[in-house]
Scaffold this active site. Structure first.
Site, PDB file in Angstrom:
ATOM      1  N   SER A 113       0.875  -1.187   0.000  1.00  0.00           N
ATOM      2  CA  SER A 113       0.000   0.000   0.000  1.00  0.00           C
ATOM      3  C   SER A 113       0.902   1.223   0.000  1.00  0.00           C
ATOM      4  CB  SER A 113      -0.838  -0.004   1.284  1.00  0.00           C
ATOM      5  OG  SER A 113      -1.466   1.250   1.494  1.00  0.00           O
TER       6      SER A 113
ATOM      7  N   TYR B  45      -1.871  -0.944  10.535  1.00  0.00           N
ATOM      8  CA  TYR B  45      -1.918  -1.093   9.069  1.00  0.00           C
ATOM      9  C   TYR B  45      -0.618  -0.575   8.444  1.00  0.00           C
ATOM     10  CZ  TYR B  45      -3.797  -0.991   4.297  1.00  0.00           C
ATOM     11  OH  TYR B  45      -4.001  -1.210   2.948  1.00  0.00           O
TER      12      TYR B  45
HETATM   13  N1  LIG Z   1      -8.620  -0.637  -1.452  1.00  0.00           N
HETATM   14  C1  LIG Z   1      -7.626   0.179  -1.137  1.00  0.00           C
HETATM   15  O1  LIG Z   1      -7.796   1.395  -1.048  1.00  0.00           O
HETATM   16  C2  LIG Z   1      -6.239  -0.388  -0.919  1.00  0.00           C
HETATM   17  C3  LIG Z   1      -5.157   0.497  -0.970  1.00  0.00           C
HETATM   18  C4  LIG Z   1      -3.887  -0.007  -0.762  1.00  0.00           C
HETATM   19  C5  LIG Z   1      -3.697  -1.346  -0.504  1.00  0.00           C
HETATM   20  N2  LIG Z   1      -4.763  -2.172  -0.448  1.00  0.00           N
HETATM   21  C6  LIG Z   1      -4.512  -3.582  -0.150  1.00  0.00           C
HETATM   22  O2  LIG Z   1      -5.042  -4.381  -1.190  1.00  0.00           O
HETATM   23  C7  LIG Z   1      -5.366  -5.665  -0.670  1.00  0.00           C
HETATM   24  C8  LIG Z   1      -6.772  -6.043  -1.121  1.00  0.00           C
HETATM   25  O3  LIG Z   1      -7.662  -5.098  -0.575  1.00  0.00           O
HETATM   26  P1  LIG Z   1      -9.080  -4.750  -1.227  1.00  0.00           P
HETATM   27  O4  LIG Z   1      -9.224  -3.286  -1.153  1.00  0.00           O
HETATM   28  O5  LIG Z   1      -9.261  -5.453  -2.514  1.00  0.00           O
HETATM   29  O6  LIG Z   1     -10.016  -5.360  -0.070  1.00  0.00           O
HETATM   30  P2  LIG Z   1     -11.315  -6.265  -0.096  1.00  0.00           P
HETATM   31  O7  LIG Z   1     -11.849  -6.194   1.286  1.00  0.00           O
HETATM   32  O8  LIG Z   1     -12.198  -5.919  -1.242  1.00  0.00           O
HETATM   33  O9  LIG Z   1     -10.710  -7.719  -0.367  1.00  0.00           O
HETATM   34  C9  LIG Z   1      -9.893  -8.362   0.561  1.00  0.00           C
HETATM   35  C10 LIG Z   1     -10.188  -9.849   0.520  1.00  0.00           C
HETATM   36  O10 LIG Z   1      -9.316 -10.475   1.477  1.00  0.00           O
HETATM   37  C11 LIG Z   1     -10.058 -11.465   2.154  1.00  0.00           C
HETATM   38  N3  LIG Z   1      -9.439 -11.724   3.466  1.00  0.00           N
HETATM   39  C12 LIG Z   1      -9.518 -10.973   4.595  1.00  0.00           C
HETATM   40  N4  LIG Z   1      -8.865 -11.583   5.593  1.00  0.00           N
HETATM   41  C13 LIG Z   1      -8.339 -12.727   5.088  1.00  0.00           C
HETATM   42  C14 LIG Z   1      -7.566 -13.777   5.630  1.00  0.00           C
HETATM   43  N5  LIG Z   1      -7.214 -13.788   6.920  1.00  0.00           N
HETATM   44  N6  LIG Z   1      -7.202 -14.792   4.818  1.00  0.00           N
HETATM   45  C15 LIG Z   1      -7.578 -14.814   3.515  1.00  0.00           C
HETATM   46  N7  LIG Z   1      -8.335 -13.854   2.947  1.00  0.00           N
HETATM   47  C16 LIG Z   1      -8.706 -12.821   3.730  1.00  0.00           C
HETATM   48  C17 LIG Z   1     -11.452 -10.885   2.293  1.00  0.00           C
HETATM   49  O11 LIG Z   1     -12.422 -11.897   2.533  1.00  0.00           O
HETATM   50  C18 LIG Z   1     -11.616 -10.206   0.935  1.00  0.00           C
HETATM   51  O12 LIG Z   1     -12.196 -11.070  -0.022  1.00  0.00           O
HETATM   52  C19 LIG Z   1      -5.174  -5.582   0.844  1.00  0.00           C
HETATM   53  O13 LIG Z   1      -3.941  -6.139   1.204  1.00  0.00           O
HETATM   54  C20 LIG Z   1      -5.177  -4.085   1.108  1.00  0.00           C
HETATM   55  O14 LIG Z   1      -4.459  -3.736   2.262  1.00  0.00           O
HETATM   56  C21 LIG Z   1      -6.028  -1.736  -0.655  1.00  0.00           C
END
Ligand SMILES: NC(=O)c1ccc[n+]([C@@H]2O[C@H](COP(=O)([O-])OP(=O)(O)OC[C@H]3O[C@@H](n4cnc5c(N)ncnc54)[C@H](O)[C@@H]3O)[C@@H](O)[C@H]2O)c1
Length: 250
Positions: free
Chosen positions: A142, A155
């Site tokens: 991130s 985080y």
């Molecule tokens: N959306 C944003 O703004 C953003 C920005 C930077 C980084 N990220 C990172 O991107 C990644 C994906 O995030 P997203 O925004 O698509 O979120 P999201 O919530 O849409 O998807 C995350 C998925 O991870 C699964 N998950 C949660 N805990 C878990 C576990 N213990 N084991 C296996 N699966 C698990 C959830 O069920 C979900 O399907 C994350 O690592 C997040 O930190 C997101």
């Protein structure tokens, strides 16, 4: 991009960025393992890919549980005969609290999934890739791995740690034909992101002003970079932490 014959595991692939990446890998001809703790959404995602002519299987794994991760990797190899690419994407935002009020329970949950979970997945994948003599790992960190974010100590710490793990593994495996990179997305429109603004909708507009391109990320923006870093086209690239942020880090 062509991923014909490659086997790819994407953790947290039932939703958001992971789902977009899984769909794109499948469209490129890969065998895709959709892994998540959300069984219903994960199975649906695999079925949808199958309906479009792609190859996908759902495997349940909580990345914070070492045995789940071991089973995920061994079942993938059993089914498809290899593990060419792993995208360590599963993650949570966790609680937002001032530094001194951050709970131990909240800290352990975020670090357990975002940091230790990535460590487990890297370890198990690297064991297979080492034997194969090839592989690519992309960790989803991130911009919070590169800079601070108020009230998100767990985080931010966990995402900085993911970049540390990426660099160490990249060095250790550079001569074994295994590349390890990370993407650092800015705020991207996914369920995780939307949940942040349920708390404070006004924050959404304020936050956008910090992104030079004037928009939030789309899951496809991040998936495109994940695919490119995983592809043989990026064969001389390892240990990078690539911001995908509409210019924010500039
Ligand atoms: N959306 C944003 O703004 C953003 C920005 C930077 C980084 N990220 C990172 O991107 C990644 C994906 O995030 P997203 O925004 O698509 O979120 P999201 O919530 O849409 O998807 C995350 C998925 O991870 C699964 N998950 C949660 N805990 C878990 C576990 N213990 N084991 C296996 N699966 C698990 C959830 O069920 C979900 O399907 C994350 O690592 C997040 O930190 C997101």
């Amino acid at each position: 991009m062509d991923f014909n014959g490659k086997t790819v595991v994407v953790t947290g692939a039932a939703s958001g960025i992971g789902l977009a990446a899984a769909q794109a890998f499948a469209a490129g001809g890969a065998n895709v393992v959709i892994s998540d703790v959300n069984t219903e959404a994960g199975k649906n995602a695999a079925e949808e890919i199958g309906k479009k002519g792609g190859e996908a299987t759902f495997l349940f794994a909580n990345v914070a549980a070492r045995n789940d991760v071991r089973d995920l990797v061994s079942q993938t190899v059993e089914k498809y005969g290899a593990l060419d690419i792993i995208v360590n994407n599963a993650g949570i935002a966790g609680e937002f609290q001032p530094f001194t009020s951050y709970s131990l329970e909240g800290w352990e949950k975020v670090v357990g999934i975002n940091q230790t979970g990535v460590f487990f997945c890297m370890q198990e994948a690297l064991k297979v890739m080492e034997k194969q003599g090839s592989g690519a790992i992309v960790n989803v960190a991130s911009i919070a791995g590169l800079k601070a974010m108020n009230r998100a100590s767990a985080y931010v710490a966990s995402k900085h740690a993911v970049l540390g793990l990426t660099k160490v593994a990249a060095m250790e495996y550079a001569r074994q034909n295994i590349r390890v990179n990370a993407v650092c997305p800015v705020f991207t429109r996914t369920p995780l992101f939307e949940s942040m603004f349920e708390i404070n909708p006004a924050f959404e507009e304020k936050l956008k002003r910090n992104i030079p391109m004037g928009r939030y990320g789309r899951p496809e923006d991040i998936a495109n970079a994940i695919l490119w870093l995983s592809h043989d086209d990026a064969e001389f690239i390892t240990g990078v932490c690539l911001p995908i942020d509409g210019g924010m880090m500039a």
